[in-house]
Design an enzyme around this catalytic site. Structure first.
Site, PDB file in Angstrom:
ATOM      1  N   ALA A  71      52.168 193.274  70.320  1.00 18.50           N
ATOM      2  CA  ALA A  71      51.913 194.712  70.237  1.00 18.50           C
ATOM      3  C   ALA A  71      50.440 195.034  69.983  1.00 18.50           C
ATOM      4  O   ALA A  71      49.920 196.029  70.491  1.00 18.50           O
ATOM      5  CB  ALA A  71      52.780 195.331  69.144  1.00 18.50           C
ATOM      6  N   THR A  72      49.758 194.206  69.206  1.00 22.77           N
ATOM      7  CA  THR A  72      48.341 194.479  68.937  1.00 22.77           C
ATOM      8  C   THR A  72      47.555 194.508  70.234  1.00 22.77           C
ATOM      9  O   THR A  72      46.785 195.445  70.499  1.00 22.77           O
ATOM     10  CB  THR A  72      47.762 193.402  67.989  1.00 22.77           C
ATOM     11  OG1 THR A  72      48.487 193.451  66.759  1.00 22.77           O
ATOM     12  CG2 THR A  72      46.282 193.617  67.726  1.00 22.77           C
ATOM     13  N   ASN A 151      56.349 201.830  60.996  1.00 24.31           N
ATOM     14  CA  ASN A 151      56.664 200.480  60.509  1.00 24.31           C
ATOM     15  C   ASN A 151      56.738 200.359  58.990  1.00 24.31           C
ATOM     16  O   ASN A 151      57.302 199.407  58.472  1.00 24.31           O
ATOM     17  CB  ASN A 151      55.637 199.474  61.033  1.00 24.31           C
ATOM     18  CG  ASN A 151      54.219 199.882  60.724  1.00 24.31           C
ATOM     19  OD1 ASN A 151      53.770 200.946  61.120  1.00 24.31           O
ATOM     20  ND2 ASN A 151      53.503 199.049  59.995  1.00 24.31           N
ATOM     21  N   SER A 200      57.185 194.558  71.662  1.00 21.01           N
ATOM     22  CA  SER A 200      56.894 193.210  71.171  1.00 21.01           C
ATOM     23  C   SER A 200      58.210 192.458  70.965  1.00 21.01           C
ATOM     24  O   SER A 200      59.241 193.067  70.664  1.00 21.01           O
ATOM     25  CB  SER A 200      56.131 193.339  69.851  1.00 21.01           C
ATOM     26  OG  SER A 200      55.697 192.085  69.411  1.00 21.01           O
ATOM     27  N   CYS A 325      49.205 190.476  44.224  1.00 17.11           N
ATOM     28  CA  CYS A 325      48.792 190.092  42.873  1.00 17.11           C
ATOM     29  C   CYS A 325      47.573 189.185  42.907  1.00 17.11           C
ATOM     30  O   CYS A 325      46.733 189.218  42.028  1.00 17.11           O
ATOM     31  CB  CYS A 325      49.873 189.282  42.184  1.00 17.11           C
ATOM     32  SG  CYS A 325      51.444 190.034  42.227  1.00 17.11           S
TER      33      CYS A 325
HETATM   34  N1  PMP Z   1      52.591 198.167  65.815  1.00 17.17           N
HETATM   35  C1  PMP Z   1      53.559 198.241  64.890  1.00 17.17           C
HETATM   36  C2  PMP Z   1      54.257 199.556  64.653  1.00 17.17           C
HETATM   37  C3  PMP Z   1      53.931 197.105  64.168  1.00 17.17           C
HETATM   38  O1  PMP Z   1      54.877 197.178  63.237  1.00 17.17           O
HETATM   39  C4  PMP Z   1      53.251 195.882  64.427  1.00 17.17           C
HETATM   40  C5  PMP Z   1      53.616 194.626  63.669  1.00 17.17           C
HETATM   41  N2  PMP Z   1      53.648 194.762  62.290  1.00 17.17           N
HETATM   42  C6  PMP Z   1      52.243 195.865  65.389  1.00 17.17           C
HETATM   43  C7  PMP Z   1      51.950 197.029  66.067  1.00 17.17           C
HETATM   44  C8  PMP Z   1      51.490 194.599  65.707  1.00 17.17           C
HETATM   45  O2  PMP Z   1      52.363 193.743  66.406  1.00 17.17           O
HETATM   46  P1  PMP Z   1      51.989 192.263  66.869  1.00 17.17           P
HETATM   47  O3  PMP Z   1      52.072 191.444  65.653  1.00 17.17           O
HETATM   48  O4  PMP Z   1      53.054 191.945  67.889  1.00 17.17           O
HETATM   49  O5  PMP Z   1      50.656 192.267  67.458  1.00 17.17           O
END
Ligand code: PMP
Length: 380
Positions: A71-72, A151, A200, A325
């Site tokens: 997703a990134t 998220n 993703s 922590c």
């Molecule tokens: N967008 C959202 C809403 C997510 O929750 C995440 C993962 N925490 C990402 C993007 C990034 O995803 P990835 O690790 O597949 O790059």
């Protein structure tokens, strides 16, 4: 172990693992090769893309699938790629204050390149103020990027109404992108609301390292990676047949059971919600108009959440928090802060996130452990 961090990552489905191992033995060719082995894989990949589009009810003659690492990368390609390629059409971009860092930090980067970004407030009920949204659209607006399910807290944004406003505006060049990393398989959404969407694999029991950007074919992007020209010249690099096959497989398998999984997880959610609300010193964040049951967020208002999370970890109960922590840095949840405007609640928020594999018994153990820990912590 009790694993309640499924928005962070999920256990890989056994059938997916089996398929992945078989493919690494039987389908290890380069799908771009012009020999029969590679061409057969390429043919399959075209079909996997069509399968994904069909499942999402998107027309394969309108949309393309570009496989990425997750997703990134998909968010980066969509936002950077679109803004840089289309800057001659306008330089105003819109997103929200509760996006994932893989969206927010891309917009911060674009500001350095001279783009003007509006970061929308999100109301306590998890929605965008529609009149305000209407008022900020301009002739130079070229891109709106908003997530569907958040998220950190699970609120579902009112993107159907946002799409309506975009459609009715005089500006016909606005492209609507959505980060659906936490939505796919977890909340029903009309994907055709969007011109570009991010998905993703590993949030729904697939393997890490594969995701996709789905976009309308007529949308032009500037690539982030240059090379052999794979994926419509937008994401060069040898395609991984095993990862792509595993991704298409899990999208199909997981979404087929959507109703069953959703109803089951909703029962976990209601149980957890009721139990959390009975505990003194906890504030559950749930004032949302719509809430995806896979995620629930609460704050430990009189104790430090990092200490609570560490104590839970010591009992092999895994949840998620922003503050840690080990680092003395207090990391505030930008999402909870935006929704509550309360620094204490935002610093001490805890996310629990479910999968279809969690049980009521696990939640009961978690709740009892949480109560015990809160009672035993001296001071904050
Ligand atoms: N967008 C959202 C809403 C997510 O929750 C995440 C993962 N925490 C990402 C993007 C990034 O995803 P990835 O690790 O597949 O790059």
């Amino acid at each position: 172990m009790i694993y309640l961090d499924n928005a962070g990552s999920t256990i890989v489905d056994e059938e997916v693992l089996k398929l992945f191992i078989e493919d690494n033995t039987n389908n290890f060719a380069n799908p771009s090769s012009l020999n029969g082995f590679g061409m057969k894989e390429n043919y399959d990949i075209v079909n996997y893309k069509r399968d994904i589009l069909n499942i999402l009810k998107l027309n394969p003659s309108t949309y393309d699938v570009i496989f990425t690492s997750g997703a990134t990368e998909s968010n980066n390609l969509a936002i950077l790629g679109y803004a840089r390629k289309n800057k001659n059409k306008g330089k105003h971009l819109i997103t929200s204050k509760i996006e994932h860092p893989s969206v927010l930090n891309v917009f911060k980067e674009l500001e350095k390149e001279g783009f003007d970004v509006t970061y929308l407030d999100i109301k306590e009920d998890g929605t965008i103020d529609l009149d305000y949204f209407k008022s900020i659209l301009r002739a130079e607006t070229i891109l709106v990027s908003l997530m569907y399910v958040n998220n950190e807290c699970g609120c579902v944004l009112n993107l159907e109404e946002i799409k309506d406003i975009i459609n009715k505006s005089n500006n016909k060049k606005i492209v609507f992108h959505s980060d659906l990393a936490q939505t796919l398989g977890k909340e029903k959404v009309n994907c055709s609301l969007f011109d570009m969407l991010t998905i993703s694999s590993y949030k729904i029991h697939g393997i890490k390292g594969i995701g996709a950007l789905i976009k309308k074919r007529n949308i032009e992007l500037e690539p982030l990676v240059y090379g052999g020209g794979q994926e419509f010249n937008l994401r060069s690099g040898t395609l991984s047949y095993p990862l792509i096959h595993s991704f298409a497989f899990i999208v199909k398998k997981y979404t087929k059971d959507f109703e069953k999984n959703y109803a089951y997880v909703q029962s976990l959610y209601y149980f957890t919600f009721d139990e959390l609300n009975k505990i003194n010193g906890i504030k559950v964040h749930d004032k949302f108009k719509r809430h995806c049951p896979f995620i629930i967020n609460f704050s430990t208002t009189s104790k430090e959440s990092s200490i609570v999370v560490e104590a839970l970890s010591n009992k092999e109960i895994y949840v998620s928090t922003k503050s840690s922590c080990s680092s003395k840095l207090k990391v505030i949840s930008h999402v909870i802060y935006e929704l509550t405007k309360n620094e204490n609640e935002a610093t001490n928020s805890i996310r629990i996130s479910f999968s279809k594999y969690n049980t009521i018994d696990e939640i009961s153990v978690f709740i009892n452990s949480l109560k015990e820990i809160l009672n035993n912590i001296k001071g904050r």
